[in-house]
Enzyme design. Structure first.
Site, PDB file in Angstrom:
ATOM      1  CE  LYS A   1      -1.548   2.135   3.643  1.00  0.00           C
ATOM      2  NZ  LYS A   1      -0.810   2.911   4.642  1.00  0.00           N
TER       3      LYS A   1
ATOM      4  CG  ASP B   1      -5.279  -3.391   4.356  1.00  0.00           C
ATOM      5  OD1 ASP B   1      -4.837  -3.501   5.521  1.00  0.00           O
ATOM      6  OD2 ASP B   1      -6.027  -2.459   4.010  1.00  0.00           O
ATOM      7  CG  HIS B   2      -0.287  -4.016   7.951  1.00  0.00           C
ATOM      8  ND1 HIS B   2      -0.370  -2.719   7.513  1.00  0.00           N
ATOM      9  CD2 HIS B   2      -0.342  -3.947   9.294  1.00  0.00           C
ATOM     10  CE1 HIS B   2      -0.472  -1.918   8.555  1.00  0.00           C
ATOM     11  NE2 HIS B   2      -0.454  -2.628   9.659  1.00  0.00           N
TER      12      HIS B   2
ATOM     13  CE  LYS C   1      -3.141  -4.702  12.429  1.00  0.00           C
ATOM     14  NZ  LYS C   1      -1.832  -4.586  13.032  1.00  0.00           N
TER      15      LYS C   1
ATOM     16  CD  GLU D   1      -0.997   4.648  13.919  1.00  0.00           C
ATOM     17  OE1 GLU D   1      -0.015   3.918  13.899  1.00  0.00           O
ATOM     18  OE2 GLU D   1      -1.273   5.437  12.999  1.00  0.00           O
TER      19      GLU D   1
ATOM     20  CG  ASP E   1      -1.038   6.507   6.504  1.00  0.00           C
ATOM     21  OD1 ASP E   1      -0.418   5.783   5.702  1.00  0.00           O
ATOM     22  OD2 ASP E   1      -0.787   6.550   7.727  1.00  0.00           O
TER      23      ASP E   1
ATOM     24  CG  HIS F   1      -4.864   0.003   7.466  1.00  0.00           C
ATOM     25  ND1 HIS F   1      -4.420  -0.939   6.573  1.00  0.00           N
ATOM     26  CD2 HIS F   1      -3.789   0.782   7.731  1.00  0.00           C
ATOM     27  CE1 HIS F   1      -3.139  -0.734   6.314  1.00  0.00           C
ATOM     28  NE2 HIS F   1      -2.735   0.306   7.006  1.00  0.00           N
TER      29      HIS F   1
ATOM     30  CE  LYS G   1       0.803   8.196  11.459  1.00  0.00           C
ATOM     31  NZ  LYS G   1       0.704   6.783  11.767  1.00  0.00           N
TER      32      LYS G   1
ATOM     33  CE  LYS H   1      -0.827  -0.475  17.721  1.00  0.00           C
ATOM     34  NZ  LYS H   1      -0.661   0.200  16.440  1.00  0.00           N
TER      35      LYS H   1
HETATM   36  C1  BG6 Z   1       0.348   1.898   7.996  1.00  0.00           C
HETATM   37  C2  BG6 Z   1       0.336   3.401   7.987  1.00  0.00           C
HETATM   38  O1  BG6 Z   1      -0.288   1.392   6.855  1.00  0.00           O
HETATM   39  O2  BG6 Z   1      -0.356   1.437   9.154  1.00  0.00           O
HETATM   40  C3  BG6 Z   1       0.984   3.939   9.248  1.00  0.00           C
HETATM   41  O3  BG6 Z   1       1.048   3.879   6.850  1.00  0.00           O
HETATM   42  C4  BG6 Z   1       0.320   3.356  10.475  1.00  0.00           C
HETATM   43  O4  BG6 Z   1       0.906   5.359   9.284  1.00  0.00           O
HETATM   44  C5  BG6 Z   1       0.225   1.834  10.378  1.00  0.00           C
HETATM   45  O5  BG6 Z   1       1.091   3.729  11.603  1.00  0.00           O
HETATM   46  C6  BG6 Z   1      -0.618   1.270  11.494  1.00  0.00           C
HETATM   47  O6  BG6 Z   1      -0.519  -0.122  11.518  1.00  0.00           O
HETATM   48  P1  BG6 Z   1      -0.741  -0.931  12.854  1.00  0.00           P
HETATM   49  O7  BG6 Z   1      -0.642  -2.355  12.439  1.00  0.00           O
HETATM   50  O8  BG6 Z   1       0.337  -0.508  13.811  1.00  0.00           O
HETATM   51  O9  BG6 Z   1      -2.085  -0.555  13.371  1.00  0.00           O
END
Ligand code: BG6
Length: 506
Positions: A163, A192-193, A197, A231, A250, A255, A355, A360
């Site tokens: 991404k 999409d990471h 999860k 975050e 972002d 996400h 942010k 978090k």
């Molecule tokens: C990324 C964003 O895709 O996801 C970052 O570019 C963000 O800005 C991050 O901090 C958040 O990922 P996670 O897994 O820590 O929630």
């Protein structure tokens, strides 16, 4: 009872070579190689495996191998076993390459031919684009045109793209068109990471493996839904990228919309890539498209000022490295969306992300409608606990139900209580990077966790009016919030009314 994660039922992935573009970068060192290590340690990486790193700098294969050997213990999620690391690194090579230079792809092709013979990988190839997004189209195009990604003789060729997939609707469409001009949809894996999860994947299991929730998962019983990705992290050293991107692009079309679509989609006919991805895309398609004026009204954007996060003093966003001192880029975004279908008509979905917030916290909170409380005349409605089902994604991996109970004593007095299921109480999973499942799935050709072109474009279509409205407004309407707070007060007004309020972040 604790159940240990069992990988014995999974088979090792197909023999293959993995070519990582952007091999000298952070992502490769911090996440991809540790994930490959974890797969190897779990017996899920094939014996016939090779890894070719590609980056701009000149480097020998030996130097690249030594570089990974040094960084792996630093970023691994578990203690590194020398034998496993040695086996993984034995198949590593390096090719110097430029994204737009056809000669680079010839060099990569020669190295692939050599290593495929040596490691007997059967010609299966996975290309991972871990580069800045500006070169996705160029690399994808060259992979197609050079023939490196052409499937033949039963060997598969797949491409994982990091991404952000585009920066708006038009650029996402252009990128899809470019890639689909040289590759088939089933060769393209847009990552999409969040889908890596466990707790995100569990949303589907919670909804569709239980008979309990689905009958009340609709407008008759649900008052509203809150999706939060907060975050505590600041922009850090990513000023260059972030100032041109902002919180909305972002986080939201990727996400947050993954969470939204899993929570709100219709049950797919089968738990397989096509029905699941079609269901998610259909859900995003049903989100009401707003005019820029409506989008402006139904959103709040903010930027953090000075403050304290986790006992550390934080300087205002505009003072961060590589950030324009007059920047109007948002570091916080909250949106109100609605979904035009029978299940969700009239149920607002509130999304927020930012942010430098108090803590978090990633969670999806389903707020059920209040009970008619005429029976308990002595308890004012505002004293009743709200009925929330909360899916905690991180850092608390849990599912909680909040409801009312009788406080012991002679009179009927009512108090809010909760029941919480915590993953750690039931399941012991070795710490992971979150990329293991995604890489493994791609290697076995299962795209269930990868959004399709239609899903990506549907996401951008929803956020485009917000992008347009905010661009047109410039600094007007940009709220500010103290670093370490719950976000701008204006966001409370967005959700406020009918007794609705954001759940606290702490
Ligand atoms: C990324 C964003 O895709 O996801 C970052 O570019 C963000 O800005 C991050 O901090 C958040 O990922 P996670 O897994 O820590 O929630």
């Amino acid at each position: 009872m604790t159940i240990t994660a069992d990988t014995r039922t999974a088979r090792p992935a197909d023999p293959c070579s993995l070519v990582i573009f952007g091999a000298s970068g952070d992502l490769t060192h911090r996440l991809l190689v540790p994930a490959l290590y974890n797969l190897s340690a779990a017996g899920l990486l094939p014996d016939a495996f090779a890894l070719i790193g590609v980056a701009r700098s000149e480097m020998s294969s030996e130097a690249f191998r030594a570089d990974l050997a040094t960084s792996l213990p630093k970023y691994a999620t578990r203690k590194v076993d020398d034998a496993v690391a040695k086996k993984l690194l034995a198949g590593v090579a390096y090719v110097q390459g430029e994204p737009d230079d056809p000669a680079s792809y010839q060099r990569i092709g020669r190295e692939l031919d050599r290593i495929e013979r040596e490691r007997a990988t059967g010609g299966n190839r996975l290309f991972y684009l871990a580069t800045p997004p500006t070169v996705f189209a160029a690399i994808g195009g060259h992979l197609g045109e050079s023939g490196l990604a052409r499937e033949a003789d039963g060997a598969w060729r797949r491409v994982i793209i990091e991404k952000p997939f585009g920066t708006d609707l038009a650029s996402a469409r252009t990128l899809n068109r470019r890639l689909l001009g040289v590759l088939n949809e089933d060769q393209i894996f847009r990552i999409d990471h969040y889908l890596g999860k466990e707790t995100v994947q569990n949303i589907l299991v919670l909804r569709f493996a239980n008979g309990l929730f689905e009958p009340i998962w609709n407008r008759d019983h649900i008052d509203h839904v809150q999706i939060t990705v907060a975050e505590a992290l600041t922009v850090g050293r990513r000023g260059n990228y972030y100032d041109a991107t902002g919180a909305l692009r972002d986080m939201v079309p990727n996400h947050l919309f993954q969470l939204l679509s899993l929570v709100a989609m219709e049950p797919p006919a089968r738990f397989a890539a096509d029905p699941v991805r079609a269901g998610k895309a259909e859900l995003l398609d049903a989100v009401t498209l707003q005019s820029p004026e409506e989008a402006f009204h139904n959103s709040v954007r903010g930027q953090y000022g000075d403050g304290v996060v986790d006992n550390e003093v934080v300087a205002a966003y505009r003072q961060a490295k590589d950030v324009d001192p007059d920047s109007t880029t948002e570091t916080y975004a909250a949106l109100k969306l609605s979904i035009d279908n029978w299940r969700w008509a009239g149920v607002p979905f509130y999304l927020r992300t930012g942010k430098a917030l108090r803590a978090k916290r990633t969670e999806v909170a389903i707020k059920f409608k209040q009970a008619p409380i005429a029976m308990f005349r002595d308890t004012p409605v505002e004293h009743l606990a709200q009925n929330f089902l909360v899916v905690g994604i991180q850092p608390n991996e849990c599912i909680g139900l909040e409801f009312n109970a009788k406080v012991p004593g002679p009179s009927i007095s009512i108090g809010g209580v909760g029941m919480t299921f915590k993953y750690e109480d039931y399941f012991a999973a070795p710490p992971s990077t979150g990329y293991e499942t995604l890489i493994y799935d791609c290697m076995i050709g299962d795209a269930i966790l990868y959004p399709r072109a239609d899903g990506i474009e549907a996401g951008w279509r929803i956020v485009q009016p917000f992008i347009d409205a905010w661009r047109a407004a410039g600094g007007e309407g940009l709220a500010s919030y103290r670093a370490g707070s719950d976000g701008p007060a204006e966001a409370d007004r967005l959700i406020g009314g009918n007794g609705r309020r954001w759940r606290p972040l702490a």
